[in-house]
Design a protein around this motif. Structure first.
Motif, PDB file in Angstrom:
ATOM      1  N   ASP A 117       0.851  -1.181   0.000  1.00  0.00           N
ATOM      2  CA  ASP A 117       0.000   0.000   0.000  1.00  0.00           C
ATOM      3  C   ASP A 117       0.897   1.244   0.000  1.00  0.00           C
ATOM      4  OD1 ASP A 117      -2.800   0.564  -0.029  1.00  0.00           O
ATOM      5  OD2 ASP A 117      -2.531   1.557   1.905  1.00  0.00           O
ATOM      6  N   TRP A 118       0.762   2.086  -1.024  1.00  0.00           N
ATOM      7  CA  TRP A 118       1.626   3.256  -1.193  1.00  0.00           C
ATOM      8  C   TRP A 118       0.832   4.547  -1.033  1.00  0.00           C
ATOM      9  CZ3 TRP A 118       6.820   2.832  -2.161  1.00  0.00           C
ATOM     10  CH2 TRP A 118       7.279   1.560  -2.475  1.00  0.00           C
ATOM     11  N   LYS A 119       1.451   5.541  -0.420  1.00  0.00           N
ATOM     12  CA  LYS A 119       0.860   6.871  -0.371  1.00  0.00           C
ATOM     13  C   LYS A 119       0.951   7.426  -1.787  1.00  0.00           C
ATOM     14  CE  LYS A 119       0.970  11.140   2.264  1.00  0.00           C
ATOM     15  NZ  LYS A 119       1.610  11.860   3.369  1.00  0.00           N
ATOM     16  N   ALA A 120      -0.155   8.017  -2.257  1.00  0.00           N
ATOM     17  CA  ALA A 120      -0.202   8.430  -3.656  1.00  0.00           C
ATOM     18  C   ALA A 120      -0.831   9.804  -3.817  1.00  0.00           C
ATOM     19  CB  ALA A 120      -0.988   7.410  -4.475  1.00  0.00           C
ATOM     20  N   VAL A 121      -0.458  10.447  -4.911  1.00  0.00           N
ATOM     21  CA  VAL A 121      -1.016  11.725  -5.308  1.00  0.00           C
ATOM     22  C   VAL A 121      -1.376  11.624  -6.791  1.00  0.00           C
ATOM     23  CG1 VAL A 121       1.234  12.742  -5.837  1.00  0.00           C
ATOM     24  CG2 VAL A 121      -0.660  14.232  -5.265  1.00  0.00           C
ATOM     25  N   SER A 122      -2.442  12.308  -7.185  1.00  0.00           N
ATOM     26  CA  SER A 122      -2.863  12.311  -8.586  1.00  0.00           C
ATOM     27  C   SER A 122      -1.944  13.219  -9.401  1.00  0.00           C
ATOM     28  CB  SER A 122      -4.307  12.782  -8.686  1.00  0.00           C
ATOM     29  OG  SER A 122      -4.687  12.930 -10.023  1.00  0.00           O
ATOM     30  N   SER A 123      -1.630  12.809 -10.617  1.00  0.00           N
ATOM     31  CA  SER A 123      -0.715  13.599 -11.454  1.00  0.00           C
ATOM     32  C   SER A 123      -1.309  14.949 -11.835  1.00  0.00           C
ATOM     33  CB  SER A 123      -0.341  12.829 -12.722  1.00  0.00           C
ATOM     34  OG  SER A 123      -1.494  12.567 -13.504  1.00  0.00           O
ATOM     35  N   ASP A 124      -2.624  15.013 -11.998  1.00  0.00           N
ATOM     36  CA  ASP A 124      -3.244  16.291 -12.364  1.00  0.00           C
ATOM     37  C   ASP A 124      -3.978  16.941 -11.193  1.00  0.00           C
ATOM     38  OD1 ASP A 124      -5.285  14.461 -12.192  1.00  0.00           O
ATOM     39  OD2 ASP A 124      -6.010  14.744 -14.243  1.00  0.00           O
ATOM     40  N   GLY A 125      -3.838  16.383  -9.999  1.00  0.00           N
ATOM     41  CA  GLY A 125      -4.429  16.984  -8.811  1.00  0.00           C
ATOM     42  C   GLY A 125      -5.914  16.759  -8.643  1.00  0.00           C
ATOM     43  N   THR A 126      -6.503  15.879  -9.452  1.00  0.00           N
ATOM     44  CA  THR A 126      -7.945  15.636  -9.369  1.00  0.00           C
ATOM     45  C   THR A 126      -8.270  14.530  -8.377  1.00  0.00           C
ATOM     46  OG1 THR A 126      -7.852  14.053 -11.191  1.00  0.00           O
ATOM     47  CG2 THR A 126      -8.310  16.344 -11.770  1.00  0.00           C
ATOM     48  N   TYR A 127      -9.559  14.449  -8.036  1.00  0.00           N
ATOM     49  CA  TYR A 127     -10.061  13.421  -7.129  1.00  0.00           C
ATOM     50  C   TYR A 127     -10.081  12.079  -7.860  1.00  0.00           C
ATOM     51  CZ  TYR A 127     -13.416  10.771  -4.344  1.00  0.00           C
ATOM     52  OH  TYR A 127     -14.033   9.810  -3.593  1.00  0.00           O
ATOM     53  N   VAL A 128      -9.602  11.028  -7.200  1.00  0.00           N
ATOM     54  CA  VAL A 128      -9.649   9.674  -7.760  1.00  0.00           C
ATOM     55  C   VAL A 128     -10.357   8.800  -6.729  1.00  0.00           C
ATOM     56  CG1 VAL A 128      -8.322   7.735  -8.669  1.00  0.00           C
ATOM     57  CG2 VAL A 128      -7.446  10.060  -8.942  1.00  0.00           C
ATOM     58  N   PRO A 129     -11.514   8.209  -7.097  1.00  0.00           N
ATOM     59  CA  PRO A 129     -12.303   7.437  -6.130  1.00  0.00           C
ATOM     60  C   PRO A 129     -11.661   6.097  -5.781  1.00  0.00           C
ATOM     61  CG  PRO A 129     -13.290   7.269  -8.298  1.00  0.00           C
ATOM     62  CD  PRO A 129     -12.151   8.244  -8.417  1.00  0.00           C
ATOM     63  N   MET A 130     -12.072   5.568  -4.639  1.00  0.00           N
ATOM     64  CA  MET A 130     -11.602   4.268  -4.190  1.00  0.00           C
ATOM     65  C   MET A 130     -12.052   3.198  -5.188  1.00  0.00           C
ATOM     66  SD  MET A 130     -11.981   2.626  -0.429  1.00  0.00           S
ATOM     67  CE  MET A 130     -13.234   1.382  -0.524  1.00  0.00           C
ATOM     68  N   GLY A 131     -11.180   2.235  -5.489  1.00  0.00           N
ATOM     69  CA  GLY A 131     -11.499   1.160  -6.419  1.00  0.00           C
ATOM     70  C   GLY A 131     -11.077   1.437  -7.849  1.00  0.00           C
ATOM     71  N   GLN A 132     -10.701   2.663  -8.156  1.00  0.00           N
ATOM     72  CA  GLN A 132     -10.277   3.048  -9.509  1.00  0.00           C
ATOM     73  C   GLN A 132      -8.897   2.446  -9.808  1.00  0.00           C
ATOM     74  OE1 GLN A 132     -11.762   5.381 -11.859  1.00  0.00           O
ATOM     75  NE2 GLN A 132     -10.120   4.698 -13.198  1.00  0.00           N
ATOM     76  N   ASN A 133      -8.737   1.923 -11.012  1.00  0.00           N
ATOM     77  CA  ASN A 133      -7.418   1.449 -11.435  1.00  0.00           C
ATOM     78  C   ASN A 133      -6.589   2.643 -11.885  1.00  0.00           C
ATOM     79  OD1 ASN A 133      -7.866  -1.246 -10.949  1.00  0.00           O
ATOM     80  ND2 ASN A 133      -8.519  -1.706 -13.029  1.00  0.00           N
ATOM     81  N   VAL A 134      -5.325   2.674 -11.460  1.00  0.00           N
ATOM     82  CA  VAL A 134      -4.431   3.781 -11.796  1.00  0.00           C
ATOM     83  C   VAL A 134      -3.082   3.227 -12.238  1.00  0.00           C
ATOM     84  CG1 VAL A 134      -5.497   5.485 -10.260  1.00  0.00           C
ATOM     85  CG2 VAL A 134      -3.718   3.980  -9.371  1.00  0.00           C
TER      86      VAL A 134
END
Length: 149
Positions: A117-134
């Motif tokens: 489990d890694w601490k993560a940030v979105s590349s464009d700063g947008t909200y990413v919901p739980m369960g989304q593949n990234v």
């Protein structure tokens, strides 16, 4: 006592072989493995009665030959032809993971990749919901940068 050791030097070479193999497990660079091969060849010849100085010569020659011929072949087979061998967190770049804790807009969340489990940030700063593949696109220290996959 000295006579026993002189007559059974092959046991010492077997011990050197095992110690080198254990040390190789800690490094993983296949360098110490070459000395283990040299010690194994020397142990076999020592069991057939080769003298002490002959054993030293065989150990040096077998180790050098292993360094020149065996190691490059094994490295190429294990790591391919890539010059750079990625390890640890650098190997995450390009991997697909699943958001385990929503990534807040302009904030942080968590992404699970292969059970970690890694601490993560979105590349464009947008909200990413739980369960989304990234997909992991970058890493800064222990924080990965992801984009929607």
């Amino acid at each position: 006592m000295i006579d026993y050791f002189a007559a059974n030097l092959w046991q010492l070479w077997v011990l050197v072989t095992v110690v080198c193999l254990i040390l190789e497990l800690t490094s993983g660079d296949l360098f110490i493995l070459c000395f283990s091969i040299g010690a194994l060849v020397t142990a076999v010849l020592s069991a057939f009665g080769l003298g002490f100085y002959g054993q030293l010569a065989v150990f040096v020659v077998a180790s050098v030959l292993s360094l020149l011929f065996v190691r490059p072949s094994l490295v190429r087979r294990l790591h391919g032809r890539k010059k750079e061998r990625l390890s640890n967190a650098d190997a995450l770049i390009g991997r697909i993971g699943r958001v385990s804790e929503a990534i807040e807009q302009g904030g942080y969340g968590r992404v699970a990749i292969d059970g970690d489990d890694w601490k993560a940030v979105s590349s464009d700063g947008t909200y990413v919901p739980m369960g989304q593949n990234v997909r992991v696109v970058g890493r800064e220290s222990i924080i990965i940068t992801v984009e929607k996959a």
